[in-house]
Design a protein around this motif. Structure first.
Motif, PDB file in Angstrom:
ATOM      1  N   GLY A  29       0.782  -1.224   0.000  1.00  0.00           N
ATOM      2  CA  GLY A  29       0.000   0.000   0.000  1.00  0.00           C
ATOM      3  C   GLY A  29       0.814   1.273   0.000  1.00  0.00           C
ATOM      4  O   GLY A  29       0.293   2.346  -0.284  1.00  0.00           O
ATOM      5  N   TRP A  30       2.109   1.185   0.311  1.00  0.00           N
ATOM      6  CA  TRP A  30       2.922   2.395   0.355  1.00  0.00           C
ATOM      7  C   TRP A  30       2.911   3.127  -0.985  1.00  0.00           C
ATOM      8  O   TRP A  30       2.558   4.311  -1.044  1.00  0.00           O
ATOM      9  N   GLY A  31       3.286   2.450  -2.059  1.00  0.00           N
ATOM     10  CA  GLY A  31       3.329   3.103  -3.372  1.00  0.00           C
ATOM     11  C   GLY A  31       1.971   3.601  -3.843  1.00  0.00           C
ATOM     12  O   GLY A  31       1.806   4.788  -4.132  1.00  0.00           O
ATOM     13  N   PRO A  32       0.957   2.720  -3.924  1.00  0.00           N
ATOM     14  CA  PRO A  32      -0.350   3.164  -4.409  1.00  0.00           C
ATOM     15  C   PRO A  32      -0.958   4.300  -3.590  1.00  0.00           C
ATOM     16  O   PRO A  32      -1.457   5.277  -4.152  1.00  0.00           O
ATOM     17  N   VAL A  33      -0.924   4.211  -2.267  1.00  0.00           N
ATOM     18  CA  VAL A  33      -1.554   5.227  -1.421  1.00  0.00           C
ATOM     19  C   VAL A  33      -0.791   6.546  -1.485  1.00  0.00           C
ATOM     20  O   VAL A  33      -1.368   7.611  -1.741  1.00  0.00           O
ATOM     21  N   VAL A  34       0.523   6.494  -1.270  1.00  0.00           N
ATOM     22  CA  VAL A  34       1.299   7.728  -1.164  1.00  0.00           C
ATOM     23  C   VAL A  34       1.506   8.378  -2.531  1.00  0.00           C
ATOM     24  O   VAL A  34       1.280   9.583  -2.697  1.00  0.00           O
ATOM     25  N   THR A  35       1.923   7.603  -3.521  1.00  0.00           N
ATOM     26  CA  THR A  35       2.158   8.170  -4.853  1.00  0.00           C
ATOM     27  C   THR A  35       0.896   8.794  -5.430  1.00  0.00           C
ATOM     28  O   THR A  35       0.905   9.944  -5.889  1.00  0.00           O
ATOM     29  N   SER A  36      -0.207   8.050  -5.395  1.00  0.00           N
ATOM     30  CA  SER A  36      -1.447   8.541  -6.012  1.00  0.00           C
ATOM     31  C   SER A  36      -1.962   9.808  -5.342  1.00  0.00           C
ATOM     32  O   SER A  36      -2.377  10.756  -6.008  1.00  0.00           O
ATOM     33  N   ASN A  37      -1.928   9.864  -4.015  1.00  0.00           N
ATOM     34  CA  ASN A  37      -2.453  11.029  -3.309  1.00  0.00           C
ATOM     35  C   ASN A  37      -1.563  12.260  -3.463  1.00  0.00           C
ATOM     36  O   ASN A  37      -2.072  13.391  -3.513  1.00  0.00           O
ATOM     37  N   LEU A  38      -0.259  12.077  -3.557  1.00  0.00           N
ATOM     38  CA  LEU A  38       0.622  13.213  -3.820  1.00  0.00           C
ATOM     39  C   LEU A  38       0.382  13.759  -5.225  1.00  0.00           C
ATOM     40  O   LEU A  38       0.412  14.978  -5.446  1.00  0.00           O
ATOM     41  N   LEU A  39       0.135  12.862  -6.180  1.00  0.00           N
ATOM     42  CA  LEU A  39      -0.169  13.300  -7.547  1.00  0.00           C
ATOM     43  C   LEU A  39      -1.493  14.038  -7.615  1.00  0.00           C
ATOM     44  O   LEU A  39      -1.641  15.024  -8.351  1.00  0.00           O
ATOM     45  N   VAL A  40      -2.475  13.586  -6.846  1.00  0.00           N
ATOM     46  CA  VAL A  40      -3.772  14.272  -6.794  1.00  0.00           C
ATOM     47  C   VAL A  40      -3.594  15.706  -6.299  1.00  0.00           C
ATOM     48  O   VAL A  40      -4.280  16.623  -6.760  1.00  0.00           O
ATOM     49  N   GLN A  41      -2.652  15.893  -5.377  1.00  0.00           N
ATOM     50  CA  GLN A  41      -2.405  17.237  -4.837  1.00  0.00           C
ATOM     51  C   GLN A  41      -1.606  18.122  -5.789  1.00  0.00           C
ATOM     52  O   GLN A  41      -1.380  19.296  -5.505  1.00  0.00           O
ATOM     53  N   GLY A  42      -1.141  17.543  -6.900  1.00  0.00           N
ATOM     54  CA  GLY A  42      -0.466  18.337  -7.917  1.00  0.00           C
ATOM     55  C   GLY A  42       1.043  18.303  -7.881  1.00  0.00           C
ATOM     56  O   GLY A  42       1.703  19.074  -8.587  1.00  0.00           O
TER      57      GLY A  42
END
Length: 253
Positions: free
Chosen positions: A155-168
């Motif tokens: 879950g580290w990659g999917p959760v952290v990467t995706s949410n940081l990308l959502v924030q721009g």
């Protein structure tokens, strides 16, 4: 004891799996565990052996991948520091929870959330060119990502990467920073596991994954550096949708 009786023909399928999984993970900041575990199961490796082997290999591949991203200057050190500390705390909490309760019941809901994030990233990548800005919500992401990685088996990659990308945040530095910080998290979570199992975990599958994963790690970092931000955003979205949908199917079947 470590068995060295197998030959190159025995190793090749697992080397190919490790190479492909790490190439994707290094380029997009997620999915080594999902891809390699799925392919190992399809080759007939028992689920427990597949999970343990992948977990062991990640302790090495994340180190090489992180070093490669550092060399390609894909790492934002300020973001790294803000992710690692809460990530380690979350990982320790997750490891403790895993020994007390079954965290698998929440997995379909987490995967559904990640699939929705994937759809959003895909839509944004196609419709709107990425505009980089500094993310504001970081420490809670590190805590949640570390907890889910330990308690839910990933879950580290999917959760952290995706949410940081959502924030721009810029895709290249997000992927590089998340990959580099994952090494610290993985070693923290895996230390007892590796010391307990020792050389017995180095089966044919584990050795093959390790060779392929380490070989692909520098290439993944190079792709992340060279690929356009828009393409990375779309690819992360597609990968999240596919892996989450597969995970939901397996969890509910």
């Amino acid at each position: 004891m470590l068995d060295l009786s197998y030959g190159l023909a025995d190793l090749l399928p697992f080397i190919a799996i490790g190479f492909a999984a790490q190439l994707v993970d290094g380029a997009l900041g997620m999915a080594f565990g999902v891809i390699s575990t799925t392919l190992l199961l399809s080759l007939g490796v028992p689920p427990a052996a597949a999970s343990a082997g992948v977990h062991t290999v990640e302790s090495f591949t994340t180190g090489v991948s992180g070093a490669s991203h550092i060399l390609h200057r894909n790492v934002d050190w300020r973001l790294f520091a803000r992710l690692v500390i809460p990530g380690v705390i979350g990982g320790i909490l997750g490891a403790y929870v895993l020994t007390q309760i079954d965290a698998g019941t929440a997995r379909p809901f987490i995967l559904a959330y990640l699939a929705a994030i994937g759809i959003y990233l895909l839509w944004r990548g196609i419709k709107y060119p990425p505009v980089s800005k500094r993310p504001k919500i970081i420490e809670p992401l590190g805590l949640a990502g570390g907890f889910l990685d330990a308690a839910g088996g990933g879950g580290w990659g999917p959760v952290v990467t995706s949410n940081l990308l959502v924030q721009g945040a810029e895709p290249r530095t997000v992927i590089g920073t998340v990959s580099a910080s994952e090494f610290v998290l993985t070693v923290t979570i895996s230390a007892t596991f590796i010391l307990t199992l020792g050389w017995e975990m180095f089966t044919t599958a584990t050795v093959g994954l390790l060779i392929g994963g380490v070989a692909a790690a520098p290439l993944g970092a190079f792709v992340a550096k060279r690929a356009p931000a828009r393409a990375l955003l779309v690819l992360v979205g597609v990968l999240l949708i596919l892996t989450s949908a597969y995970g939901i199917y397996r969890a509910l079947s």
